[in-house]
Write a protein that holds these residues in place. Sequence first.
Motif, PDB file in Angstrom:
ATOM      1  N   GLU A 180      61.204  51.060 -40.026  1.00  0.00           N
ATOM      2  CA  GLU A 180      59.889  50.841 -40.632  1.00  0.00           C
ATOM      3  C   GLU A 180      59.686  49.380 -41.024  1.00  0.00           C
ATOM      4  O   GLU A 180      58.608  48.822 -40.826  1.00  0.00           O
TER       5      GLU A 180
ATOM      6  N   LYS B  53      61.107  46.749 -39.664  1.00  0.00           N
ATOM      7  CA  LYS B  53      60.925  45.977 -38.433  1.00  0.00           C
ATOM      8  C   LYS B  53      59.537  46.190 -37.842  1.00  0.00           C
ATOM      9  O   LYS B  53      58.891  45.244 -37.370  1.00  0.00           O
ATOM     10  N   ALA B  54      59.063  47.427 -37.861  1.00  0.00           N
ATOM     11  CA  ALA B  54      57.751  47.737 -37.300  1.00  0.00           C
ATOM     12  C   ALA B  54      56.645  47.035 -38.078  1.00  0.00           C
ATOM     13  O   ALA B  54      55.713  46.470 -37.496  1.00  0.00           O
ATOM     14  N   LYS B  55      56.736  47.040 -39.398  1.00  0.00           N
ATOM     15  CA  LYS B  55      55.710  46.384 -40.221  1.00  0.00           C
ATOM     16  C   LYS B  55      55.756  44.869 -40.026  1.00  0.00           C
ATOM     17  O   LYS B  55      54.714  44.209 -40.041  1.00  0.00           O
ATOM     18  N   ALA B  56      56.973  44.332 -39.842  1.00  0.00           N
ATOM     19  CA  ALA B  56      57.111  42.886 -39.608  1.00  0.00           C
ATOM     20  C   ALA B  56      56.456  42.472 -38.291  1.00  0.00           C
ATOM     21  O   ALA B  56      55.995  41.336 -38.151  1.00  0.00           O
ATOM     22  N   LYS B  57      56.411  43.409 -37.344  1.00  0.00           N
ATOM     23  CA  LYS B  57      55.775  43.137 -36.048  1.00  0.00           C
ATOM     24  C   LYS B  57      54.265  43.365 -36.088  1.00  0.00           C
ATOM     25  O   LYS B  57      53.586  43.195 -35.074  1.00  0.00           O
ATOM     26  N   GLY B  58      53.752  43.780 -37.247  1.00  0.00           N
ATOM     27  CA  GLY B  58      52.312  43.979 -37.382  1.00  0.00           C
ATOM     28  C   GLY B  58      51.826  45.383 -37.076  1.00  0.00           C
ATOM     29  O   GLY B  58      50.614  45.606 -36.967  1.00  0.00           O
ATOM     30  N   GLU B  59      52.737  46.339 -36.958  1.00  0.00           N
ATOM     31  CA  GLU B  59      52.317  47.718 -36.701  1.00  0.00           C
ATOM     32  C   GLU B  59      51.595  48.290 -37.927  1.00  0.00           C
ATOM     33  O   GLU B  59      51.883  47.938 -39.063  1.00  0.00           O
TER      34      GLU B  59
ATOM     35  N   ALA C 297      54.269  52.738 -38.221  1.00  0.00           N
ATOM     36  CA  ALA C 297      55.607  52.415 -38.711  1.00  0.00           C
ATOM     37  C   ALA C 297      56.310  53.656 -39.253  1.00  0.00           C
ATOM     38  O   ALA C 297      57.501  53.875 -39.010  1.00  0.00           O
TER      39      ALA C 297
END
Length: 221
Positions: free
Chosen positions: A172, A174-180, A185
Amino acid sequence: GPIFMHVQTFSRKVGKAGNNVHQVIGEATRTPEFSKHVDNPRPPHVIEGDPSRFRALHDAHVAERSTKVTVKGVQTQRAIRLDRHTLATIIASYPVTRAQIEIGGGEALRHYGDWEYRTIAFVRKKYGTQLKVVLAHDDEAFPHLHFWLLPDNPDADAKALHPGKAAKMVVEVKAKAKGEEPRVAVKLGNEALKSAMRGFLDEYYCDVGEPLGMLRDGPKR
């Protein structure tokens, strides 16, 4: 029969299901108010550690991880939040009742003994000194083992000891850091949780279930 192992974490604050650290300890040690689900509760068989002193051990473990902070020039101690999950537990259940084991005689007793030995060894290999207590109950139909673990991380976060929750958190973040988007996420995190738990149970099956001729999966009800 199939293998069964369940990992769960608890906080000192009572959760939505009515569980907390105090309740978990009370149920396992057969404190009357927490043992109403058992017809004739009896004290557990202690295999490792001291359940009677575990609450004090847990509380001291958490208190030691408080941090010093400075607010407006004043230094104070910031304690671990009551809703942080500070206790991790594992329950491993044997798929044959005590009555059936007794009927089976020596061979059945040896098989159960092997299962208990291998299961404890598996948990100890995974968690090392973070494993503090192992106990068993003989007042319920199916034999099962309880494991209590305290995390050795600086913030006393027991979710790090839960394979699924730890994987979910990493994915989660990592996903939020990628802008998801948050819902995406969370979805990815839930998939990671399921995958990590399948992997954890696969390990348990390889170390314990398969050598003892047990099944990886049950009826999936």
